[in-house]
Write a protein that holds these residues in place. Structure first.
Motif, PDB file in Angstrom:
ATOM      1  N   ILE A 130       0.822  -1.279   0.094  1.00  0.00           N
ATOM      2  CA  ILE A 130      -0.147  -0.182   0.150  1.00  0.00           C
ATOM      3  C   ILE A 130       0.942   1.139  -0.006  1.00  0.00           C
ATOM      4  CG2 ILE A 130      -1.616   1.437   1.215  1.00  0.00           C
ATOM      5  CD1 ILE A 130      -2.860  -1.420   2.404  1.00  0.00           C
ATOM      6  N   GLY A 131       0.610   2.181  -0.775  1.00  0.00           N
ATOM      7  CA  GLY A 131       1.259   3.245  -0.942  1.00  0.00           C
ATOM      8  C   GLY A 131       2.125   3.244  -2.288  1.00  0.00           C
ATOM      9  N   PHE A 132       2.265   2.426  -2.794  1.00  0.00           N
ATOM     10  CA  PHE A 132       3.064   2.108  -4.127  1.00  0.00           C
ATOM     11  C   PHE A 132       2.047   1.817  -5.395  1.00  0.00           C
ATOM     12  CE2 PHE A 132       5.965   0.772  -0.993  1.00  0.00           C
ATOM     13  CZ  PHE A 132       6.906   1.767  -0.964  1.00  0.00           C
ATOM     14  N   SER A 133       2.658   1.999  -6.585  1.00  0.00           N
ATOM     15  CA  SER A 133       1.809   1.947  -7.711  1.00  0.00           C
ATOM     16  C   SER A 133       1.416   0.599  -8.103  1.00  0.00           C
ATOM     17  CB  SER A 133       2.519   2.473  -9.163  1.00  0.00           C
ATOM     18  OG  SER A 133       3.782   1.857  -9.245  1.00  0.00           O
ATOM     19  N   ASP A 134       2.122  -0.604  -7.444  1.00  0.00           N
ATOM     20  CA  ASP A 134       1.474  -1.896  -7.638  1.00  0.00           C
ATOM     21  C   ASP A 134       0.725  -2.467  -6.171  1.00  0.00           C
ATOM     22  OD1 ASP A 134       3.808  -1.768  -6.066  1.00  0.00           O
ATOM     23  OD2 ASP A 134       4.864  -3.559  -6.743  1.00  0.00           O
ATOM     24  N   ALA A 135       0.326  -1.639  -5.505  1.00  0.00           N
ATOM     25  CA  ALA A 135      -0.398  -2.145  -4.374  1.00  0.00           C
ATOM     26  C   ALA A 135      -1.619  -2.938  -4.815  1.00  0.00           C
ATOM     27  CB  ALA A 135      -0.868  -0.966  -3.620  1.00  0.00           C
ATOM     28  N   LYS A 136      -2.018  -3.793  -3.983  1.00  0.00           N
ATOM     29  CA  LYS A 136      -3.109  -4.838  -4.400  1.00  0.00           C
ATOM     30  C   LYS A 136      -3.403  -5.562  -3.287  1.00  0.00           C
ATOM     31  CE  LYS A 136      -0.207  -9.232  -4.806  1.00  0.00           C
ATOM     32  NZ  LYS A 136       0.117 -10.537  -5.339  1.00  0.00           N
ATOM     33  N   LYS A 137      -4.923  -6.153  -3.053  1.00  0.00           N
ATOM     34  CA  LYS A 137      -5.241  -6.797  -2.237  1.00  0.00           C
ATOM     35  C   LYS A 137      -4.943  -8.258  -2.521  1.00  0.00           C
ATOM     36  CE  LYS A 137      -9.676  -8.408  -0.031  1.00  0.00           C
ATOM     37  NZ  LYS A 137     -11.138  -8.590  -0.157  1.00  0.00           N
ATOM     38  N   PRO A 138      -4.301  -8.751  -1.492  1.00  0.00           N
ATOM     39  CA  PRO A 138      -3.759 -10.175  -1.448  1.00  0.00           C
ATOM     40  C   PRO A 138      -4.661 -11.101  -1.471  1.00  0.00           C
ATOM     41  CG  PRO A 138      -2.247  -8.830   0.057  1.00  0.00           C
ATOM     42  CD  PRO A 138      -3.672  -8.118  -0.230  1.00  0.00           C
ATOM     43  N   THR A 139      -4.616 -12.418  -2.046  1.00  0.00           N
ATOM     44  CA  THR A 139      -5.626 -13.481  -1.678  1.00  0.00           C
ATOM     45  C   THR A 139      -5.287 -13.810  -0.383  1.00  0.00           C
ATOM     46  OG1 THR A 139      -4.254 -15.172  -2.418  1.00  0.00           O
ATOM     47  CG2 THR A 139      -5.239 -14.154  -4.132  1.00  0.00           C
ATOM     48  N   GLU A 140      -6.397 -14.643   0.318  1.00  0.00           N
ATOM     49  CA  GLU A 140      -6.142 -15.246   1.474  1.00  0.00           C
ATOM     50  C   GLU A 140      -5.301 -16.241   1.774  1.00  0.00           C
ATOM     51  OE1 GLU A 140      -7.174 -15.969   5.468  1.00  0.00           O
ATOM     52  OE2 GLU A 140      -7.740 -14.617   4.024  1.00  0.00           O
ATOM     53  N   ALA A 141      -4.987 -17.026   0.449  1.00  0.00           N
ATOM     54  CA  ALA A 141      -3.695 -18.008   0.350  1.00  0.00           C
ATOM     55  C   ALA A 141      -2.852 -17.277   0.677  1.00  0.00           C
ATOM     56  CB  ALA A 141      -4.006 -18.854  -0.865  1.00  0.00           C
ATOM     57  N   GLU A 142      -2.343 -16.094  -0.222  1.00  0.00           N
ATOM     58  CA  GLU A 142      -1.100 -15.536  -0.147  1.00  0.00           C
ATOM     59  C   GLU A 142      -0.959 -14.985   1.206  1.00  0.00           C
ATOM     60  OE1 GLU A 142      -0.474 -13.244  -4.472  1.00  0.00           O
ATOM     61  OE2 GLU A 142      -2.097 -12.653  -3.145  1.00  0.00           O
TER      62      GLU A 142
END
Length: 354
Positions: A130-142
């Protein structure tokens, strides 16, 4: 790409004069020597009010840059902490005395908070980014895959060798939660050594006010409204030779499918902390205390967070909830002044508003 974000804080200084008093025989300027640079992913501003002490600013920036180079992780992999993380599960890494001390302090704060603050949260912050251009919501498995790697108790410190070892491959230190506080304290030491009596140290919102306001008496420190852009305050408090550090949920976040995920991640669930708080400000004599405690206090919520703060000497806190209630620890009840009528002072004992 940097892996640690040194957050822009939620505090600023109002240069208002307080009650005047007798000044020492030091000539202070109305307009300070001032310098601003973009470092550690944020805007750093130093101001010195002592006449003839401009050189203290340059020496302070030298100290900041040295420490930032040792702490900040990046794809280049050149920092001290990069090397520790790269050798996780491989071998111990000898580090500088500054980094050894900083990690020791990080472990101390992690232990004191029962892991609510954990300096080995790196795998999780890297995952969300979070805070970067490649921020993402990870999967539960990750998320579940990295949670076992987060455990400050596993970090091996060898004082004799001055080395740090992360015993499991994939473990990673993240010192973003205490680094700016430590650096602010180090800058204060530089200024003290240079004979500076009045200064403002602003490391992207980590504020330390040295000495008195040149207009006389205490500085007046404004506490940011966590629902507004920087510069809008909910209240103020006086102080000198103190640090104020804030953690809040509206400063940096990721929005996915209309849901906002803020950057304060729980080492236990792997998701952003979700409680009644919008922001917490820690007032302390040492800025590293403010940094080290603000995240943990936020994670604990108002009731447990207030009890946690009370266990530390020379530390106070201001809590702002999502429904705009404001709670302060006992040491600030006669100092903090609420100035925004949209907010209400509240008590934990059920007596309601003040």
């Amino acid at each position: 790409m940097k892996k640690i974000v040194f957050l822009t804080g939620l505090i600023f200084i109002l240069l208002l004069s307080a009650c005047s008093g007798e000044k020492e025989q030091v000539e202070l300027l109305d307009q300070p020597y001032s310098k601003t640079e973009f470092l550690m992913g944020t805007v750093v501003t130093l101001k010195v009010y002592d006449k003839g002490k401009e050189e203290a600013i340059d020496k302070s920036f030298e100290r900041i840059k040295k420490l930032a180079a040792e702490i900040t992780t990046s794809d280049a992999g050149k920092s001290e902490i990069d090397k520790v993380n790269q050798n996780a599960g491989i071998k111990p890494v000898k580090v500088t005395s500054d980094m050894f001390y900083l990690v020791e302090e990080g472990i101390k704060y992690s232990k004191a908070s029962d892991g609510d603050f954990d300096i080995t949260v790196g795998p999780l912050t890297d995952l969300w980014h979070i805070g970067f251009s490649d921020a993402k919501k990870p999967t539960e498995a990750e998320i579940q895959a990295v949670l076992p790697l987060i455990d400050y108790k596993k970090v091996e410190m060898n004082k004799e060798e001055q080395s740090i070892y992360l015993p499991e491959k994939g473990m990673a230190l993240d010192l973003g939660g205490i680094a700016k506080g430590y650096i602010a304290d180090e800058v204060n030491k530089v200024m003290k050594g240079e004979g500076v009596t009045s200064a403002i140290i602003d490391l992207g919102g980590n504020i330390f006010v040295r000495g008195d306001n040149p207009k006389g008496g205490n500085w007046t420190i404004g506490i940011q409204n966590p629902f507004e852009t920087r510069g809008q305050t909910i209240g103020k408090l006086p102080g000198s030779d103190i640090s104020v550090v804030t953690s809040g949920i509206y400063e940096r976040y990721l929005e996915v499918d209309g849901v906002k995920y803020h950057h304060i991640l729980s080492p236990f669930t792997g998701y952003p902390c979700n409680n009644e708080l919008a922001g917490v400000s820690i007032v302390s004599k040492k800025s590293i205390d403010g940094d080290g405690l603000s995240t943990a206090v936020f994670m604990k919520g108002v009731k447990d967070g207030m009890a946690y703060v009370d266990s530390f000497k020379d530390v106070e806190a201001i809590f702002v909830t999502k429904d705009k209630q404001v709670y302060v620890t006992d040491g600030l009840k006669d100092k903090f002044e609420l100035t925004d009528k949209a907010f209400k002072m509240a008590e934990l004992d059920g007596k309601g508003e003040k």
